[in-house]
Design a protein around this motif. Sequence first.
Motif, PDB file in Angstrom:
ATOM      1  N   GLU A 125      39.345  11.121  54.054  1.00  0.00           N
ATOM      2  CA  GLU A 125      39.413  12.560  53.786  1.00  0.00           C
ATOM      3  C   GLU A 125      38.566  13.326  54.814  1.00  0.00           C
ATOM      4  OE1 GLU A 125      40.019  12.559  48.940  1.00  0.00           O
ATOM      5  OE2 GLU A 125      37.980  12.628  49.753  1.00  0.00           O
ATOM      6  N   VAL A 126      39.154  14.339  55.406  1.00  0.00           N
ATOM      7  CA  VAL A 126      38.440  15.203  56.361  1.00  0.00           C
ATOM      8  C   VAL A 126      37.743  16.306  55.581  1.00  0.00           C
ATOM      9  CG1 VAL A 126      38.710  16.864  58.243  1.00  0.00           C
ATOM     10  CG2 VAL A 126      39.975  14.707  58.288  1.00  0.00           C
ATOM     11  N   LEU A 127      36.472  16.513  55.851  1.00  0.00           N
ATOM     12  CA  LEU A 127      35.721  17.559  55.163  1.00  0.00           C
ATOM     13  C   LEU A 127      35.793  18.861  55.955  1.00  0.00           C
ATOM     14  CD1 LEU A 127      32.565  17.310  53.122  1.00  0.00           C
ATOM     15  CD2 LEU A 127      32.643  19.096  54.856  1.00  0.00           C
ATOM     16  N   LEU A 128      36.122  19.939  55.272  1.00  0.00           N
ATOM     17  CA  LEU A 128      36.171  21.269  55.877  1.00  0.00           C
ATOM     18  C   LEU A 128      35.055  22.103  55.274  1.00  0.00           C
ATOM     19  CD1 LEU A 128      39.313  23.398  56.599  1.00  0.00           C
ATOM     20  CD2 LEU A 128      37.291  24.435  55.562  1.00  0.00           C
ATOM     21  N   SER A 129      34.055  22.423  56.082  1.00  0.00           N
ATOM     22  CA  SER A 129      32.902  23.200  55.608  1.00  0.00           C
ATOM     23  C   SER A 129      33.057  24.661  56.003  1.00  0.00           C
ATOM     24  CB  SER A 129      31.608  22.647  56.215  1.00  0.00           C
ATOM     25  OG  SER A 129      30.528  23.510  55.921  1.00  0.00           O
ATOM     26  N   GLN A 135      34.332  22.385  51.339  1.00  0.00           N
ATOM     27  CA  GLN A 135      32.949  22.387  50.863  1.00  0.00           C
ATOM     28  C   GLN A 135      32.298  23.703  51.246  1.00  0.00           C
ATOM     29  OE1 GLN A 135      29.192  20.125  52.510  1.00  0.00           O
ATOM     30  NE2 GLN A 135      30.326  18.677  51.206  1.00  0.00           N
ATOM     31  N   SER A 136      31.542  24.261  50.292  1.00  0.00           N
ATOM     32  CA  SER A 136      30.810  25.506  50.561  1.00  0.00           C
ATOM     33  C   SER A 136      29.326  25.179  50.727  1.00  0.00           C
ATOM     34  CB  SER A 136      31.052  26.525  49.455  1.00  0.00           C
ATOM     35  OG  SER A 136      32.377  27.025  49.500  1.00  0.00           O
ATOM     36  N   GLY A 137      28.545  25.307  49.662  1.00  0.00           N
ATOM     37  CA  GLY A 137      27.109  25.054  49.774  1.00  0.00           C
ATOM     38  C   GLY A 137      26.697  23.637  49.423  1.00  0.00           C
TER      39      GLY A 137
END
Length: 470
Positions: A92-96, A74-76
């Motif tokens: 699901e693991v979120l990677l920001s 994820q970006s913005g």
Amino acid sequence: MTHKTPTPDTLDRLAAVVGGKHAIRNTAEMDGYMREWRQIWVGRSPMVLRPGSTGEVSRILAIANETGTAIVPQSGNTGLCGGQTPTDDGHEVLLSLDRMTRIIDVDANDNTITVEAGATLKSVQDAAAAKDRLFPLSLASEGSCRIGGNLSTNAGGLNVIAYGNTRDLCLGLEVVLADGRVWNGLKRLRKDNTGYDLRNLFIGAEGTLGIITAAVMKLYPRPKSHETAFIAVPSPQAAVDLLSLMKELSGNRVVAFEIIADFALEITIRHAGARHPLASSSPWYVLAELADPVRGAMEALLESALEKGLVTDAAVAQSDSQRAAFWSCRELISESQKPEGGSIKHDISVPVSRVPAFLEQADAAVSQLIPGSRFVSFGHMGDGNIHYNVSQPPGMDKTAFLDSWNAMNDVVFDVVAKLGGSISAEHGIGRLKAYRMPKIKSAVELGMMRDLKRMLDPNGILNPGRVLPE
């Protein structure tokens, strides 16, 4: 291997890469990452990881690939198709990338800017402006969207007619592959014919083939002046003809050409406090801009267009504040739809010459499906990209209207297909449109896409179920 619910040990290993401060497990603290602004996509995740370097992204993906842990980059979080939001099953693991915001280098001689993927679009524009250069990508969400997301969805925006999509603005990338390997392709070259163009595999792939961590983007000389006009036109066909005339007579200095339906302008006046730029209403409007024009060029163009019956009224901005007011009428449209109730949105493109046919045929098809629907049609007429948004009929139940989302998509997309267009012009596919890919791609196209996915992400950990249906 298929992706699995991560074990406590896997989560601890992932958290150790970024440090406890940047591994968020508290549900309340994760909430902003789990939902997009329209509240259509709301997910759950065991953890949000906020790496601060490419090396940390690499180590995260190596662990995820080993353990079969699904990663959603994820970006913005400004996407509209659910590509950046975890599913609601919670595995699901979120990677920001929101910590990776550095402007690495700005080179005015090479006309390039090198940035980390988490840099906001506005910060890239500002860094370019500080060196008297232009980074021409311009979106309504530019204060919050980030370059990684712009690249991953091949964002378009207001200036595609002159400068192209994000793909056209990119010279080089740094990408972390699913197994943690890092491809450093951060080149400033304008010409490089040494084999396959790997860069373009990842642009528009929505994080399904690798995670973009940095990019080299093109810059341009900064225009010294603009002439901006808000123009009343009698029909979309008149707008198409006006565009051709403006290109021809301006020496191809048209940098923006937006079409706006009267109802779209009406709701910005009603709900966002915009002021009508003209003395009276028109069925359609065009917001056009020239860069570095010959003095008085816009007025001369409009006089010629008036003589040909393409224009019924117009106002040319006399100040920066008036120019900003014109643009606010365009930029406030999406937000102004919310008070009107349910809205079903489409991001389509057709050849420019077929925009009038699309609008006529789509309006007829939608009206037959849901009588009384109101059409908030606007967008980048100059490159054939129309945001074809439909607001619910007055008095209709919002839930009932939104339940017709797929049925409306079907009738609108049928018109798009008949006219040789695309169901996604600049917002991507994400989860919203993945199910339609077998309908719009040939077996050969889908086969090649799946082969690339299997080669670069054999364990299917990168943004599963986005772009390609599972």
